[in-house]
Design an enzyme around this catalytic site. Structure first.
Site, mmCIF file in Angstrom:
data_model
loop_
_atom_site.group_PDB
_atom_site.id
_atom_site.type_symbol
_atom_site.label_atom_id
_atom_site.label_comp_id
_atom_site.label_asym_id
_atom_site.label_seq_id
_atom_site.Cartn_x
_atom_site.Cartn_y
_atom_site.Cartn_z
ATOM 1 C CE1 TYR A 1 38.631 -7.631 -22.867
ATOM 2 C CE2 TYR A 1 36.437 -7.070 -22.084
ATOM 3 C CZ TYR A 1 37.540 -6.790 -22.869
ATOM 4 O OH TYR A 1 37.549 -5.674 -23.654
ATOM 5 C CE LYS B 1 35.428 -10.523 -27.942
ATOM 6 N NZ LYS B 1 35.713 -9.196 -28.403
ATOM 7 N NE ARG C 1 14.604 2.426 -24.467
ATOM 8 C CZ ARG C 1 13.428 2.647 -23.849
ATOM 9 N NH1 ARG C 1 12.914 1.708 -23.078
ATOM 10 N NH2 ARG C 1 12.790 3.780 -24.007
ATOM 11 C CG ASP D 1 32.401 -14.439 -20.550
ATOM 12 O OD1 ASP D 1 32.303 -15.004 -21.647
ATOM 13 O OD2 ASP D 1 32.728 -13.239 -20.423
HETATM 14 O O1 P1T Z 1 33.743 -6.542 -26.291
HETATM 15 P P1 P1T Z 1 32.403 -7.007 -25.770
HETATM 16 O O2 P1T Z 1 31.501 -7.572 -26.814
HETATM 17 O O3 P1T Z 1 31.724 -5.989 -24.894
HETATM 18 O O4 P1T Z 1 32.704 -8.280 -24.823
HETATM 19 C C1 P1T Z 1 33.429 -8.201 -23.645
HETATM 20 C C2 P1T Z 1 34.038 -9.529 -23.321
HETATM 21 C C3 P1T Z 1 33.419 -10.360 -22.393
HETATM 22 N N1 P1T Z 1 33.912 -11.565 -22.081
HETATM 23 C C4 P1T Z 1 35.047 -12.036 -22.648
HETATM 24 C C5 P1T Z 1 35.568 -13.365 -22.253
HETATM 25 C C6 P1T Z 1 35.719 -11.253 -23.599
HETATM 26 O O5 P1T Z 1 36.835 -11.761 -24.153
HETATM 27 C C7 P1T Z 1 35.213 -9.978 -23.939
HETATM 28 C C8 P1T Z 1 35.902 -9.079 -24.922
HETATM 29 N N2 P1T Z 1 37.223 -9.435 -25.179
HETATM 30 C C9 P1T Z 1 38.063 -8.784 -26.057
HETATM 31 C C10 P1T Z 1 37.696 -7.684 -26.746
HETATM 32 C C11 P1T Z 1 39.412 -9.360 -26.194
HETATM 33 O O6 P1T Z 1 40.118 -9.051 -27.170
HETATM 34 O O7 P1T Z 1 39.777 -10.160 -25.323
#
Ligand code: P1T
Length: 383
Positions: free
Chosen positions: A104, A201, A52, A176
């Site tokens: 988001y 992503k 961890r 972000d």
């Molecule tokens: O899904 P996660 O890895 O926890 O990330 C969250 C997140 C944070 N910031 C942005 C700009 C994002 O687009 C996302 C996650 N977005 C999607 C799952 C989507 O389909 O838009």
């Protein structure tokens, strides 16, 4: 090699953070699938003790992420949301966060439904407008939070301008950078204090792993975040770190192809009679085209559009494309299509951030551009 500032992104993506394994010479960092590490003596151990806290595969990923964003430190998390949540743990009850009003849906939900209840104050403002940001600053503002390009409206914010406003107010700026990826935009160089990614992503790039990252330069804040990472424990496993590292190696060439394909798809959509509006930072019709040219090294792979036929037509298109898979998420090699209002942004439905139910969002993959256009054409010709 990680520390060499002269290497370009393509080179860093392949090499940064990854050194041949000291025991075997393995060129790729092994998946150190262990929770714990043998110690030579009681409570005097230097190095790894528990996964961890740290794990060698994660250490390699930290090195790669820091290098890609041109930052000093990086921390990897189990998801993008875990990364964002960990930064927000730096904010105390009674302090104020000024967030972009087009983020988001999950980020909005975390701010509005979870952290507001813990006494942190949030205001949502249009960060594309410097005056609106200055007007929303409060004496207790500790953090300005934004996405650029935003999800899903692809609005851009001038990072350098907002960094200046934040710093004059004694606040941090968190950006972000998920939609641009480190290949196309470098927020730290423009004055941001934190860069965050959903590495799920473009960084991972293959829709096979969920992860998040924070990159920053400040040593004291890094120490606090490292403490929080261990204390909270939302860490990625070694296999996830390995997959993310593997994805990173092709980031530069993937992003180049995403940009090329999306540019062609955006032009096709803009010329199609069924399409009312196309939002893409690479089109001159984008209201912030000039900022995109100045701030980004390419327009990215995300396109949003609205059809003359509204929501009904949008649902048909999302259902009936063949190469574009109807799915949430983005940034993988394969093309995806979705409707943000009922899907990724359902959590903003009854808020001022609500999205037009007819908006279609596509994540343009790295397939052949003409195949992608033909796929959209066969359904758009029917709406
Ligand atoms: O899904 P996660 O890895 O926890 O990330 C969250 C997140 C944070 N910031 C942005 C700009 C994002 O687009 C996302 C996650 N977005 C999607 C799952 C989507 O389909 O838009």
């Amino acid at each position: 090699m990680t520390q060499n500032p002269n290497y370009h992104l393509e080179t860093l993506a392949v090499h940064a953070g990854v050194e041949p394994d000291p025991t075997t010479g393995a060129v790729m960092t092994p998946i150190y699938q262990t929770s714990t590490y043998a110690q030579a003596d009681v409570a005097q151990h230097k190095g790894y003790d528990y996964s961890r806290t740290d794990n060698p595969t994660r250490t390699a990923l930290h090195g790669a992420l820091a290098a890609l964003e041109g930052g000093t430190y990086a921390l990897a998390f189990a998801s993008g949301m875990a990364a964002i949540d960990t930064i927000l743990r730096l904010i105390k009850p009674g302090q104020h966060v000024l967030s972009g009003n087009d983020v988001y849906g999950g980020t909005f939900r975390l701010f509005d439904k979870v952290l507001s209840g813990l006494g942190i104050e949030f205001t949502f403002a249009d960060t594309t407008d410097d005056t609106a940001v200055s007007a929303a600053i409060q004496p207790n503002t500790k953090l300005i939070w934004l996405e650029t390009p935003t999800n899903p409206m692809l609005r851009l914010t001038d990072i350098a301008a907002i960094a200046q406003i934040a710093h004059v107010a004694g606040a941090w700026l968190g950006v972000d950078n998920t939609f641009a990826s480190p290949a196309l935009q470098s927020p730290l160089a423009l004055g941001a204090d934190f860069v965050v990614h959903s590495t799920t992503k473009y960084i991972g790039g293959h829709s096979d792993v969920v992860g998040g990252a924070i990159v920053l330069n400040d040593t004291a804040v890094y120490e606090q975040l490292k403490f929080l990472q261990n204390a909270i424990g939302a860490v990625p496993g070694p296999m996830d770190c390995f997959l993310t590292l593997r994805g990173i190696k092709t980031l530069a060439i993937r992003m180049a192809q995403h940009c090329r394909n999306a540019t062609q798809v955006a032009h096709f959509l803009a010329d199609h009679p069924a399409v009312a509006e196309v939002i893409y930072p690479g089109l001159e019709s984008h209201p912030q085209y000039e900022l995109a040219q100045r701030q980004m090294r390419g327009p990215g792979g995300m396109i949003s559009f609205i059809l003359h036929g509204g929501e009904k037509a949008a649902r048909l298109v999302a259902r009936e494309t063949k190469l574009f898979t109807l799915a949430e998420s983005l940034g993988g090699v394969e093309s995806l299509i979705e409707l943000p209002a009922p899907m990724t942004h359902a959590s903003v439905a009854d808020s001022p951030l609500a999205i037009d139910p007819g908006l279609v969002r596509v994540s343009v993959g790295i397939e052949n551009a003409q195949d992608l256009i033909n796929d959209l054409k066969q359904v758009l010709n029917r709406v």
